[in-house]
Motif scaffolding. Structure first.
Motif, mmCIF file in Angstrom:
data_model
loop_
_atom_site.group_PDB
_atom_site.id
_atom_site.type_symbol
_atom_site.label_atom_id
_atom_site.label_comp_id
_atom_site.label_asym_id
_atom_site.label_seq_id
_atom_site.Cartn_x
_atom_site.Cartn_y
_atom_site.Cartn_z
ATOM 1 N N ASP A 3 0.820 -1.213 0.000
ATOM 2 C CA ASP A 3 0.000 0.000 0.000
ATOM 3 C C ASP A 3 0.853 1.262 0.000
ATOM 4 O OD1 ASP A 3 -2.246 -1.565 0.007
ATOM 5 O OD2 ASP A 3 -2.711 -1.264 2.133
ATOM 6 N N LEU A 4 1.947 1.264 0.772
ATOM 7 C CA LEU A 4 2.776 2.456 0.875
ATOM 8 C C LEU A 4 3.477 2.764 -0.442
ATOM 9 C CD1 LEU A 4 4.033 4.754 2.471
ATOM 10 C CD2 LEU A 4 5.803 3.165 3.259
ATOM 11 N N THR A 5 4.124 1.764 -1.043
ATOM 12 C CA THR A 5 4.827 2.018 -2.301
ATOM 13 C C THR A 5 3.846 2.348 -3.419
ATOM 14 O OG1 THR A 5 4.883 -0.354 -2.831
ATOM 15 C CG2 THR A 5 6.817 0.577 -1.700
ATOM 16 N N ALA A 6 2.654 1.747 -3.389
ATOM 17 C CA ALA A 6 1.648 2.059 -4.402
ATOM 18 C C ALA A 6 1.197 3.512 -4.289
ATOM 19 C CB ALA A 6 0.451 1.124 -4.272
ATOM 20 N N LEU A 7 1.002 3.980 -3.064
ATOM 21 C CA LEU A 7 0.583 5.361 -2.849
ATOM 22 C C LEU A 7 1.657 6.334 -3.320
ATOM 23 C CD1 LEU A 7 -1.726 7.062 -1.596
ATOM 24 C CD2 LEU A 7 -0.422 7.028 0.549
ATOM 25 N N GLU A 8 2.916 6.039 -2.995
ATOM 26 C CA GLU A 8 4.017 6.919 -3.404
ATOM 27 C C GLU A 8 4.200 6.895 -4.924
ATOM 28 O OE1 GLU A 8 7.212 5.388 -1.071
ATOM 29 O OE2 GLU A 8 6.668 6.572 0.714
ATOM 30 N N TRP A 9 4.039 5.726 -5.523
ATOM 31 C CA TRP A 9 4.146 5.610 -6.976
ATOM 32 C C TRP A 9 3.027 6.363 -7.669
ATOM 33 C CZ3 TRP A 9 0.704 2.516 -10.064
ATOM 34 C CH2 TRP A 9 1.071 2.441 -11.429
ATOM 35 N N ASP A 10 1.818 6.215 -7.170
ATOM 36 C CA ASP A 10 0.670 6.918 -7.742
ATOM 37 C C ASP A 10 0.902 8.426 -7.726
ATOM 38 O OD1 ASP A 10 -2.237 7.209 -8.534
ATOM 39 O OD2 ASP A 10 -2.329 8.109 -6.542
ATOM 40 N N GLU A 11 1.413 8.945 -6.625
ATOM 41 C CA GLU A 11 1.662 10.387 -6.522
ATOM 42 C C GLU A 11 2.792 10.818 -7.452
ATOM 43 O OE1 GLU A 11 1.132 14.224 -5.662
ATOM 44 O OE2 GLU A 11 -0.181 12.554 -5.101
ATOM 45 N N ALA A 12 3.838 10.000 -7.567
ATOM 46 C CA ALA A 12 4.954 10.340 -8.454
ATOM 47 C C ALA A 12 4.511 10.344 -9.913
ATOM 48 C CB ALA A 12 6.099 9.345 -8.257
ATOM 49 N N LEU A 13 3.654 9.416 -10.293
ATOM 50 C CA LEU A 13 3.150 9.361 -11.661
ATOM 51 C C LEU A 13 2.280 10.576 -11.956
ATOM 52 C CD1 LEU A 13 3.112 7.615 -14.215
ATOM 53 C CD2 LEU A 13 1.107 6.425 -13.282
ATOM 54 N N ARG A 14 1.428 10.945 -11.015
ATOM 55 C CA ARG A 14 0.592 12.125 -11.164
ATOM 56 C C ARG A 14 1.473 13.381 -11.328
ATOM 57 N NH1 ARG A 14 -4.156 14.354 -8.566
ATOM 58 N NH2 ARG A 14 -4.458 12.529 -7.261
ATOM 59 N N THR A 15 2.509 13.488 -10.500
ATOM 60 C CA THR A 15 3.381 14.665 -10.529
ATOM 61 C C THR A 15 4.123 14.772 -11.855
ATOM 62 O OG1 THR A 15 3.645 14.585 -8.126
ATOM 63 C CG2 THR A 15 5.304 15.814 -9.362
ATOM 64 N N PHE A 16 4.564 13.646 -12.399
ATOM 65 C CA PHE A 16 5.287 13.656 -13.672
ATOM 66 C C PHE A 16 4.398 14.166 -14.802
ATOM 67 C CE2 PHE A 16 6.774 11.141 -17.476
ATOM 68 C CZ PHE A 16 7.901 11.913 -17.724
ATOM 69 N N HIS A 17 3.191 13.645 -14.891
ATOM 70 C CA HIS A 17 2.297 14.081 -15.961
ATOM 71 C C HIS A 17 1.856 15.530 -15.760
ATOM 72 C CE1 HIS A 17 1.687 10.551 -18.532
ATOM 73 N NE2 HIS A 17 2.019 9.869 -17.448
ATOM 74 N N ALA A 18 1.669 15.934 -14.520
ATOM 75 C CA ALA A 18 1.323 17.328 -14.260
ATOM 76 C C ALA A 18 2.470 18.255 -14.645
ATOM 77 C CB ALA A 18 0.962 17.516 -12.793
ATOM 78 N N ALA A 19 3.707 17.828 -14.386
ATOM 79 C CA ALA A 19 4.870 18.663 -14.724
ATOM 80 C C ALA A 19 4.959 18.908 -16.216
ATOM 81 C CB ALA A 19 6.147 17.989 -14.214
#
Length: 229
Positions: free
Chosen positions: A134-150
């Motif tokens: 759950d923890l790595t999935a949450l961090e990965w989800d946020e990192a993926l969102r941040t990359f596309h937003a950037a």
């Protein structure tokens, strides 16, 4: 026990917290597609008043994650093959246009933010591939969102940035379902992301748009055969 305690003066902050909790739980499948959303159950889980819950549901309905039904309240939006195809088609068009505009207007600072987001995403992908909890999935989800937003951040258009976020959020359920089902090819993802970053740094708009399309469609479009479980 409620995640957020009720306070005498419930305001936009409480509504935002409730909406954030609902958005997360919809995305991670805790609240599955088509599930009825009863105010009493939501108050027990997230806290707040009936008013704040309704306001949070209204926000999510504008984002396409929740649907209002006449005389029947709210339910989680469906997540079918047709829904996925429509969302991906819109993401390709909206994020592609946003990237074109970012390439036209973005400066070195923007490039740096894209590089940093790509680096963070690479680390998060390595972590979730090695231990998909759950923890790595949450961090990965946020990192993926941040990359596309950037990639969209230098477009100069608040409206297209808002649309990028909206349709990205609608696609999260499908991506996270693919992660849970071990359907993600992380080696292929790494290559696609590297190609996208390089084309951005080269300021090659056609190549960047093609690479972005590959990243959006990636693991999802060829493999969806039914609704998200």
């Amino acid at each position: 026990m409620a995640l957020f305690s009720r306070t005498p003066d419930e305001d936009d902050t409480i509504v935002s917290l409730v909406a954030s909790g609902l958005r997360r739980d919809i995305s991670f499948g805790v609240l599955p597609p088509d599930a009825r959303l009863k105010l009493t159950d939501l108050r027990s889980r997230y806290g707040g008043s009936n008013h704040s819950i309704r306001e949070a549901l209204r926000i999510l309905s504008t984002e396409g994650l929740v649907e209002a039904e006449a005389q029947r309240g709210f339910r989680v939006a469906s997540a079918t093959e047709a829904d996925l195809a429509d969302i991906l088609r819109l993401r390709v068009e909206i994020e592609g246009t946003a990237l074109d505009w970012s390439l036209a207007h973005g400066d070195v600072t923007w490039e740096g933010s894209v590089i940093a987001a790509h680096h963070a995403l690479g680390r998060a992908e390595e972590a979730v591939a090695a231990a998909p909890d759950d923890l790595t999935a949450l961090e990965w989800d946020e990192a993926l969102r941040t990359f596309h937003a950037a990639l969209a951040a230098a477009s100069g258009s608040p409206r297209i940035i808002a649309l990028q976020k909206q349709f990205y959020d609608q696609s999260r359920r499908f991506t996270l379902a693919a992660l849970r089902e071990a359907r993600l090819d992380f080696a292929a993802r790494k290559a696609r992301q590297a190609a996208l970053l390089q084309s951005v740094l080269d300021r090659d708009a056609p190549a960047a748009r093609a690479a972005l399309t590959d990243n959006i469609l990636g693991d999802l479009a060829p493999h969806r055969t039914g609704p998200v479980p």
